[in-house]
Design an enzyme around this catalytic site. Structure first.
Site, mmCIF file in Angstrom:
data_model
loop_
_atom_site.group_PDB
_atom_site.id
_atom_site.type_symbol
_atom_site.label_atom_id
_atom_site.label_comp_id
_atom_site.label_asym_id
_atom_site.label_seq_id
_atom_site.Cartn_x
_atom_site.Cartn_y
_atom_site.Cartn_z
ATOM 1 N N SER A 98 0.773 -1.081 0.193
ATOM 2 C CA SER A 98 0.129 -0.049 -0.002
ATOM 3 C C SER A 98 0.848 1.377 -0.025
ATOM 4 C CB SER A 98 -1.069 0.005 1.275
ATOM 5 O OG SER A 98 -1.752 1.314 1.444
ATOM 6 N N TYR B 261 -2.347 -0.331 10.354
ATOM 7 C CA TYR B 261 -2.412 -0.629 9.018
ATOM 8 C C TYR B 261 -1.024 -0.321 8.224
ATOM 9 C CZ TYR B 261 -3.809 -1.030 4.321
ATOM 10 O OH TYR B 261 -4.074 -1.215 2.697
#
Length: 242
Positions: A132, A143
């Site tokens: 990501s 995350y």
């Protein structure tokens, strides 16, 4: 080729599975929401699609996934570690929060550990990890931690495997139209764009790809002017409280 893809019941995973099947590959798909594979099963049949219900946070289910995939379609040629989740800002008060690291990072490492010996023995294989932009621009605590870790793992593993015939690629998407980003009011790309990229990487492996490309500007700004990111966060916080 026999391709194993995790997190395949929706979003990037599901669209990628469809694209791989359309290209004629044998695909093992893994997810907890097993029922979502019914339409693909009806369309492609057991000769090309093998769905496995698996909770990748559980070691026994990881082992079962790899064992059943091999028993059905033979050696795994490509592993796509796509499964991922996120939690909100209150991670330190959420007992489930460590699932983010367990699923996004540790499951990917463990699955790679399981399939790698056979790939090395056959001197061929490809591991594709779904990172990501948040793995280079910190935005969401756990995350980003998991995606920073996955990026380091992928790039280091690629160097470790140079000359072995086994490739490692990292895809770093920005915002993609998925269930995870449904409430985000930001520009997003369709998951099909990521699926197209995966098909290209199978033919021409690359170390790391940021998609869409314009996120490279944000990554560069973060690296050169980290204070600019702080400014954007503070500005957003001000807008949200007014």
């Amino acid at each position: 080729m026999h391709i194993l893809i995790t997190g395949a019941s929706s979003g990037i995973g599901l669209i990628t599975a469809e694209a791989l099947l359309e290209a004629g590959h044998q695909v093992t798909v893994a997810a907890r929401r097993y029922d979502r594979f019914a339409p693909l099963q009806a369309m492609y049949g057991p000769e090309f699609l093998f769905p496995v219900k698996a909770d990748l946070r559980v070691e026994q289910e990881l082992e079962n996934l790899v064992r059943e995939a091999r028993a059905t379609f033979g050696p795994i040629d490509v592993l796509i570690n796509n499964a991922g989740i996120s939690r909100g800002p209150g991670w330190h008060q959420d007992v489930r929060s460590m699932d983010v690291v367990q699923l996004n990072l540790m499951a990917a490492i463990r699955l790679t550990q399981m399939v790698l010996p056979d790939m090395l023995e056959r001197k061929q294989g490809h591991i594709i990890n779904m990172g990501s932009v948040a793995g280079q621009v910190p935005v969401s605590t756990l995350y980003s931690a998991s995606k920073f870790g996955l990026r380091g793992f992928s790039l280091a593993l690629r160097r470790e495997l140079l000359g072995t015939g086994v490739h490692v690629s990292l895809i770093a998407p920005g915002f993609v139209e998925t269930d995870m980003t449904a409430k985000r009011k930001v520009p997003k790309i369709p998951p099909g764009k990521v699926a197209e990229l995966i098909l290209k990487l199978l033919k021409h492996p690359r170390a790391e790809v940021v998609i869409p490309g314009y996120y490279k500007i944000l990554i560069t700004l973060e690296q050169v002017f980290p204070g600019f990111g702080d400014f954007l966060v503070r500005r957003r916080q001000m807008l949200e409280t007014t």
